[in-house]
Design a protein around this motif. Sequence first.
Motif, PDB file in Angstrom:
ATOM      1  N   TYR A  81       0.832  -1.205   0.000  1.00  0.00           N
ATOM      2  CA  TYR A  81       0.000   0.000   0.000  1.00  0.00           C
ATOM      3  C   TYR A  81       0.863   1.251   0.000  1.00  0.00           C
ATOM      4  O   TYR A  81       0.615   2.194  -0.747  1.00  0.00           O
ATOM      5  N   GLU A 112      -5.116  13.101   1.670  1.00  0.00           N
ATOM      6  CA  GLU A 112      -4.551  12.638   2.943  1.00  0.00           C
ATOM      7  C   GLU A 112      -4.884  11.171   3.166  1.00  0.00           C
ATOM      8  O   GLU A 112      -6.051  10.788   3.180  1.00  0.00           O
ATOM      9  N   PHE A 113      -3.835  10.360   3.325  1.00  0.00           N
ATOM     10  CA  PHE A 113      -3.994   8.937   3.619  1.00  0.00           C
ATOM     11  C   PHE A 113      -3.707   8.685   5.099  1.00  0.00           C
ATOM     12  O   PHE A 113      -2.805   9.304   5.680  1.00  0.00           O
ATOM     13  N   HIS A 114      -4.477   7.783   5.694  1.00  0.00           N
ATOM     14  CA  HIS A 114      -4.214   7.341   7.065  1.00  0.00           C
ATOM     15  C   HIS A 114      -3.940   5.845   7.010  1.00  0.00           C
ATOM     16  O   HIS A 114      -4.827   5.072   6.643  1.00  0.00           O
ATOM     17  N   LEU A 115      -2.723   5.459   7.357  1.00  0.00           N
ATOM     18  CA  LEU A 115      -2.393   4.023   7.359  1.00  0.00           C
ATOM     19  C   LEU A 115      -2.119   3.577   8.791  1.00  0.00           C
ATOM     20  O   LEU A 115      -1.587   4.340   9.603  1.00  0.00           O
ATOM     21  N   ILE A 116      -2.468   2.337   9.083  1.00  0.00           N
ATOM     22  CA  ILE A 116      -2.170   1.784  10.397  1.00  0.00           C
ATOM     23  C   ILE A 116      -0.833   1.065  10.293  1.00  0.00           C
ATOM     24  O   ILE A 116      -0.707   0.064   9.577  1.00  0.00           O
TER      25      ILE A 116
ATOM     26  N   PRO B 307     -11.106  -0.834   7.249  1.00  0.00           N
ATOM     27  CA  PRO B 307     -10.773  -0.921   8.673  1.00  0.00           C
ATOM     28  C   PRO B 307      -9.399  -1.539   8.947  1.00  0.00           C
ATOM     29  O   PRO B 307      -8.666  -1.091   9.811  1.00  0.00           O
ATOM     30  N   GLU B 308      -9.021  -2.530   8.144  1.00  0.00           N
ATOM     31  CA  GLU B 308      -7.753  -3.230   8.396  1.00  0.00           C
ATOM     32  C   GLU B 308      -6.537  -2.408   7.985  1.00  0.00           C
ATOM     33  O   GLU B 308      -5.467  -2.548   8.552  1.00  0.00           O
ATOM     34  N   ILE B 309      -6.691  -1.602   6.941  1.00  0.00           N
ATOM     35  CA  ILE B 309      -5.507  -0.968   6.351  1.00  0.00           C
ATOM     36  C   ILE B 309      -5.427   0.525   6.657  1.00  0.00           C
ATOM     37  O   ILE B 309      -4.390   1.033   7.047  1.00  0.00           O
ATOM     38  N   GLY B 310      -6.539   1.231   6.512  1.00  0.00           N
ATOM     39  CA  GLY B 310      -6.509   2.661   6.765  1.00  0.00           C
ATOM     40  C   GLY B 310      -7.576   3.354   5.935  1.00  0.00           C
ATOM     41  O   GLY B 310      -8.485   2.728   5.407  1.00  0.00           O
ATOM     42  N   LYS B 311      -7.458   4.682   5.816  1.00  0.00           N
ATOM     43  CA  LYS B 311      -8.449   5.397   5.024  1.00  0.00           C
ATOM     44  C   LYS B 311      -7.796   6.533   4.252  1.00  0.00           C
ATOM     45  O   LYS B 311      -6.639   6.886   4.496  1.00  0.00           O
TER      46      LYS B 311
END
Lengths: 378, 378
Positions: A81, A112-116, B307-311
């Motif tokens: 990703y 804007e991307f938000h990644l965990i 939910p698993e990866i991000g937004k």
Amino acid sequence: MKFEIARDRLIDALSDVMKAVSSKATVQILTGIKLEVDDEGLYLTGSDSDITIRTFVPAEEDGEQLIRTARGGSIVLQAKYFSEIVRKLPTNEVEIEVSNHLQTHIRSGKSEFHLIGSDADDYPLLPEIDDDRHFAIPGDLLKTIIRETVFAVSTSESRPVLTGVHWQVKDGELVCVATDSHRLARRKTRLENAPEDEYSIVIPGKSLQELNKILADSGDPVGITMSNKQVLFRAGHVLFYSRLLEGNYPDTSRLIPSEYKTDITVNGRTLLQSIDRASLLAREERNNVVRFMAEGGNTVEISSNSPEIGKVEELVETSSIEGEDLKISFSAKYMMDALRAIEGQDIVIRFSGSMRPFVLKSVEDDTLLQLILPVRTY
Amino acid sequence: MKFEIARDRLIDALSDVMKAVSSKATVQILTGIKLEVDDEGLYLTGSDSDITIRTFVPAEEDGEQLIRTARGGSIVLQAKYFSEIVRKLPTNEVEIEVSNHLQTHIRSGKSEFHLIGSDADDYPLLPEIDDDRHFAIPGDLLKTIIRETVFAVSTSESRPVLTGVHWQVKDGELVCVATDSHRLARRKTRLENAPEDEYSIVIPGKSLQELNKILADSGDPVGITMSNKQVLFRAGHVLFYSRLLEGNYPDTSRLIPSEYKTDITVNGRTLLQSIDRASLLAREERNNVVRFMAEGGNTVEISSNSPEIGKVEELVETSSIEGEDLKISFSAKYMMDALRAIEGQDIVIRFSGSMRPFVLKSVEDDTLLQLILPVRTY
């Protein structure tokens, strides 16, 4: 962690480390890429546990600011990703920020991307390597050495050590040998500032193929450091680690004939094209075997025959044929691989009879030897 | 049969007919290509029974002799081997001779191939087609029409007629419609010298894709002849036959809304890139669905959330937003396909509420309409 970086530089660095990341990684954390940023710059690390690649983007280069670090730190982001996102960001200005422990924000333009992310402490440490067994080779020469040998490694795991290329440093010379027990490639390279010790390691063929993709085609030196379990290639800002194969590499020197009965000098490119044509009808039924015949005159006859499909015959002019008449059969694929490695120059092929291995060399250059075992058909 | 031909012309003609030959042909003779030569020139035919392609190389063109026929005749040769052989022959002079019934010799330079052919009488006849229902379109326009519609055909065989594109000729206009029941593409083209009758046929999407590869990007006219079971495209020396799909194509006109509540005008390329980014995180878990929101101002927000990866969230500037506020979700893939078909121009998207199909058009041009059904997420 919070920093700004130029997108094009991030893409370049990422595309190098991505070569170590496997989509089939079984260790979860290795599906990620580790980012570490401090005032010096950004380090990226990717690994599939066999190969580890670490690249560095300096904060400043030639007076140009490449990275602005507001807050140092580290994070592991999903490689697939992260690399796709960076590649598609709308502007060349990228801000990456980790907040709330592992929440990572990637901002560019109005996107804007938000990644965990994952905790960088869970990422494996770099392989340890002693710095004492060291030498250097120009990058373009290293690429040539790899290209001339790596294709001949075995693709079968029945003898794992044959899936690697044997590198030996001895008497100021680097000797690289690859064989799958049907053919062999050997390249000798004289080293400047060669180390005095003798080294002998086996580098997985796959590692060398990936290394070859990363190396620039320039004369800049690539540092090579060997330990018992790892080899490290250092090219500019890129560190490339590979594990080594265990086990003793067989002594291949006995394979190479000491006497020859027929010497044929021929243009490599002409022969390659002729073998390529003959192999068209030999591929499926006949395991890709073509026949090669020299019986007087200055031409050889290349042929193949597939009862279901048809046959092909072709005469190839040679520069000279010396010694006994010859009828021999061999794998067209092995022959084409060897001819491509030598590259379109005039070559000499030395035969020791139809059931003995034969060797190919450039007429101008003795550093590269290709050996092929014939197939019994006559 | 015995003739000489220039290799480059043979390669060109072969590469066209090869597009009809399937490697999975179940009828043995269709793995071959039929060659027929007479004083006029050489005809090549390939077919997978859905598509049949026939090309012609004239004996003479612009005063240049392309073929020298010593003895007319015909033969069927294995497509795979014949095309590879021709491509790799050593010189541009090729001689093809059939002797001893089906023994075929292909000679070039010092290379000679012998292929075992099949009897040309066993090769299927060309589809029969009446010449009365006929019109013509410039080749480049035909390519555009295909590109703008064919991607929207169904890939599922559950309603076979939807795997084709519906072509209707009526009132001097050609209307092409494709739909997979989740999205629809409709292109109207005014015909010069349109036929007076009304025609309605369904051409398999796969046939149009292959036709598109063969057509040159030029304004030369392509003749189109329709019968009940076949359509024939005639472009220069190439004849392209396709079978038609049976069954009634659904009436799609009711799908297109007659009233709209929100009109958004935006640059197509900017929107495409934004949707592309949003889809990065939507691909696997969320069936590629992105959200699209217009709530005051001149910007829309594109977002997706996994939910698993991000937004990801992104604002896109528009030229204008007229009408009601809007929250809608749709397939990123369908949206990108539609935007690519319209090509980077300024486009207007017309919505009739979040649960109703919406349409996309170029602001400059009314000939192409793309329609997409939303996905319920809010």
